[in-house]
Scaffold this active site. Structure first.
Site, PDB file in Angstrom:
ATOM      1  N   ASP A  15       0.823  -1.220   0.000  1.00 13.05           N
ATOM      2  CA  ASP A  15       0.000   0.000   0.000  1.00 13.05           C
ATOM      3  C   ASP A  15       0.857   1.270   0.000  1.00 13.05           C
ATOM      4  O   ASP A  15       0.676   2.146   0.857  1.00 13.05           O
ATOM      5  CB  ASP A  15      -0.935   0.026   1.210  1.00 13.05           C
ATOM      6  CG  ASP A  15      -1.670  -1.283   1.407  1.00 13.05           C
ATOM      7  OD1 ASP A  15      -2.181  -1.825   0.412  1.00 13.05           O
ATOM      8  OD2 ASP A  15      -1.733  -1.776   2.546  1.00 13.05           O
ATOM      9  N   GLU A 183     -11.526   0.215  -2.824  1.00 16.99           N
ATOM     10  CA  GLU A 183     -10.819   0.521  -1.581  1.00 16.99           C
ATOM     11  C   GLU A 183      -9.629   1.424  -1.894  1.00 16.99           C
ATOM     12  O   GLU A 183      -9.447   1.888  -3.017  1.00 16.99           O
ATOM     13  CB  GLU A 183     -10.331  -0.777  -0.922  1.00 16.99           C
ATOM     14  CG  GLU A 183      -9.412  -1.600  -1.809  1.00 16.99           C
ATOM     15  CD  GLU A 183      -9.020  -2.934  -1.202  1.00 16.99           C
ATOM     16  OE1 GLU A 183      -9.361  -3.173  -0.038  1.00 16.99           O
ATOM     17  OE2 GLU A 183      -8.376  -3.737  -1.901  1.00 16.99           O
TER      18      GLU A 183
END
Length: 502
Positions: A15, A183
Site C-alpha cells: 500500500d 478501496e
C-alpha cells in the site's frame, strides 16, 4: 543507466504512498503490527530508495499489540506535506483512523491521534483544498464493518484533529457495473478537478481506477486507468500519483507476489484528450522504461547489518510492541538478543520478540553468524523465515544432563501447535554456527549451516516453501528464546553478527 526495470522495490512495501517536497520524494507503506511502524524511504528519482526511519514508535492501544497481530495495526497510510509539516493518516480496522505529524520527515513525530473511532475504517487520505478547507476520504473493511465497496468523505478541521460532519458516500462501487472491493482511495486536487485514485476487483486480480468531480463530495465519473492486460503484473493495485520537479507525472502501485508480499512498480503517467490519466503503456504496466530523472545514485533500502554498537538498523522491526530488555548491552561484538523465557517459544508466529525484515524477491542468499551464550537447558536462537508457516535453523542448548549445544532445524505449518525437527541435529561444540538460507525466485528456501569457522555449509532438510502471512509477505527473522526459568534465575543471550543478503 538510462532505464529502470520493475519492480523498483522488490520486497513487501504494501500500500505505498509517495509525495514530493522540493526535489525529494518520500514513501511510506503499511506496517501492520510490526514495530517500529510507518517506515519512511527517501529518493531523488523515484527508482533508487533508501531508509529515512519510521514515524511510529509504538502501536496504540499498547496492550492490544503486546503480541503479534499481523493482520491488524497500520493499514494503507497516506503521506502528505501541508503547512510546513509532514502528515500520515492510516486506518486501524479494529480501532479507527489515526494521524501523526512532524516538522521534518525524520521527526520528531507526534503521538498517534485518534481522529475517528470505529470498526472497519480503513485507507484514509486527507486533502487540504486551495480555499483552506480540509477533507478526508476512507474505505471500509467488510470483515469488521459488514460493508465494503464504498468510499466515504468527510469535512475535516484544517488541524487534522476533528471531523466536521457525519460523512457521506462519495463513490458507491455497488452502483458501478462490474466494480467490487473498491478501496484504497488517494485524493488530489488539480486544475479544478477533485481526483480520487482507487483500486477495485481484489488485490490479486483487480485494476486501478480513477474518479473525477468538480466537487469533493461528487458526483464522480470513473474510468479504469491501469489493468493487467497482456502483462504478467497481476492486479495492479493501490498506489500514489506524484509529479516530478520537471512536471512529469508518475504512479507507484503494488503487485501481490505471494510469499514476497506486495512489491512496488513505477508507471509513467500521461493525459488523454479528454483530460483522463493514462498509466503505463496505454493502460498496461510497463516492465522497463526510461528513468524519470537520470543521474540518480543507485541505492536500495538496506538489508545487510553489522549491528554497530549492538544496535540494529531501520530495516528491522519487532512482531509486536517491544519491551525493555529484549536487546542486551554488549561489548560491540554483535547484536545480543535476550533468550526471553516464554511459553510461545515453540511457535515463532506467536513470539513477539522476533526481529524481522522483508523477504526480498529471490534469488537471494541470506547469512548470519550466531553464538549461543545462554546456559539454560532448552535455550535456543536462530535464523528464520516466518509466514503462515515457518522454518528456522540455529542453535539449541540440550535439555538433557550434558547441556551441550547442538545445531537444529525446526519448522511449523499452518496447523502445528508445536514446531518439529527437520532432517537432523548435530553437535555444535563451540556454541557457534554460520547460518544460511538460499531463496529461489519462487520463494523456495534451502537451509544450511556450518558449525565451525573453517567448515563447509551442509544443507539441512527438505526445501521449505515460504508462505505469505495474510496481508503480509514472509519475513526474515532473528530470534532468541528459552523455556520459563525457575524463580529469579537470570537469562542469557544469543549474539548475531554479520547479517548479509546477497
Amino acid at each position: 543507466m538510462t532505464t529502470y526495470r520493475n519492480p523498483v522495490l522488490p520486497a513487501d512495501w504494501s500500500d505505498p504512498d509517495v509525495i514530493r517536497v522540493g526535489e525529494d520524494f518520500y514513501l511510506t507503506a503499511s506496517s501492520f503490527s510490526r514495530v517500529p511502524g510507518l517506515p519512511l524511504l527517501h529518493s531523488r528519482d523515484l527508482v533508487n530508495w533508501s531508509f529515512v526511519g519510521h514515524a511510529l514508535d509504538r502501536l496504540e492501544p499498547a496492550e492490544d499489540f503486546a503480541e503479534p497481530r499481523h493482520d491488524r495495526g497500520v493499514w494503507a497510510p497516506a503521506l502528505r506535506h501541508h503547512d510546513g509539516r509532514f502528515w500520515i493518516f492510516w486506518g486501524d480496522p479494529d480501532h479507527g483512523v489515526y494521524q501523526v505529524n512532524a516538522p521534518d520527515i525524520r521527526g520528531p513525530w507526534t503521538d498517534p491521534w485518534l481522529l475517528k473511532a470505529g470498526k472497519g475504517l480503513i485507507d484514509p487520505c486527507p486533502l487540504w483544498d486551495e480555499d483552506g478547507r480540509a477533507y478526508l476520504v476512507h474505505g471500509w473493511a467488510f470483515s469488521r464493518a459488514g460493508i465494503k465497496n464504498l468510499l466515504t468523505g468527510h469535512a475535516m478541521s484544517p488541524d487534522g484533529r476533528e471531523l466536521l460532519d457525519a460523512g457521506r458516500v462519495v463513490v458507491d462501487g455497488d452502483a458501478l457495473p462490474g466494480w467490487f472491493t473498491l478501496e484504497g482511495p488517494k485524493v488530489y486536487r488539480r486544475d479544478g478537478w477533485y481526483w480520487i485514485f482507487a483500486p477495485a476487483g481484489s488485490v490479486e486480480t483487480g485494476w486501478q481506477g480513477a474518479f473525477r468531480s468538480r466537487g469533493f463530495f461528487g458526483p464522480y465519473e470513473e474510468r479504469v486507468v491501469l489493468a493487467q492486460g497482456d502483462t504478467d503484473v497481476n492486479g495492479p493495485h493501490q498506489g500514489a500519483w506524484v509529479t516530478d520537479p520537471g512536471g512529469g507525472d508518475w504512479f507507484l502501485h503494488f503487485q501481490q507476489r505471494g510469499a514476497f508480499g506486495r512489491v512496488v512498480h513505477l508507471q509513467p503517467m500521461a493525459w488523454d484528450a479528454d483530460g483522463w490519466p493514462v498509466l503505463g503503456d496505454r493502460g498496461q504496466p510497463v516492465a522497463e522504461h526510461p528513468l524519470p530523472l537520470p543521474g540518480g545514485e543507485p541505492c536500495a533500502p538496506a538489508t545487510d547489518d553489522d549491528f554497530p554498537d549492538g544496535t540494529f538498523g531501520p530495516q528491522w522491526s519487532w512482531l509486536a510492541n517491544p519491551a525493555s530488555g529484549w536487546v542486551l548491552p554488549g561489548d560491540g561484538d554483535g547484536l545480543r538478543l535476550a533468550c526471553r523465557p516464554t511459553v510461545a517459544a515453540a511457535d515463532l508466529r506467536r513470539l513477539s520478540s522476533v526481529l524481522v525484515q522483508r523477504l526480498p524477491v529471490g534469488p537471494r542468499t541470506v547469512e548470519v553468524e550466531l553464538r549461543l551464550d545462554d546456559p539454560a537447558p532448552g535455550a535456543k536462537a536462530g535464523l528464520a523465515v516466518v509466514g503462515d508457516a515457518f522454518s528456522w535453523i540455529g542453535l539449541e542448548r540440550d535439555p538433557g544432563d550434558g547441556g551441550g549445544v547442538r545445531l537444529v532445524h525446526r519448522f511449523g505449518d499452518l496447523v502445528a501447535e508445536r514446531e518439529r525437527d527437520a532432517a537432523y541435529a548435530r553437535p555444535a561444540p563451540e556454541g557457534r554456527a554460520r547460518l544460511r538460507v538460499e531463496v529461489t525466485a519462487d520463494a523456495r528456501c534451502r537451509f544450511s549451516a556450518a558449525v565451525s569457522p573453517d567448515a563447509e555449509f551442509r544443507p539441512s532438510g527438505q526445501v521449505f516453501a515460504a508462505t505469505p502471512w495474510r496481508w503480509v509477505g514472509a519475513q526474515l527473522g532473528l530470534f532468541a528464546a528459552a523455556p520459563p526459568r525457575p524463580g529469579e534465575e537470570p537469562g542469557g543471550a544469543a549474539v548475531f553478527r554479520g547479517f548479509r543478503v546477497t
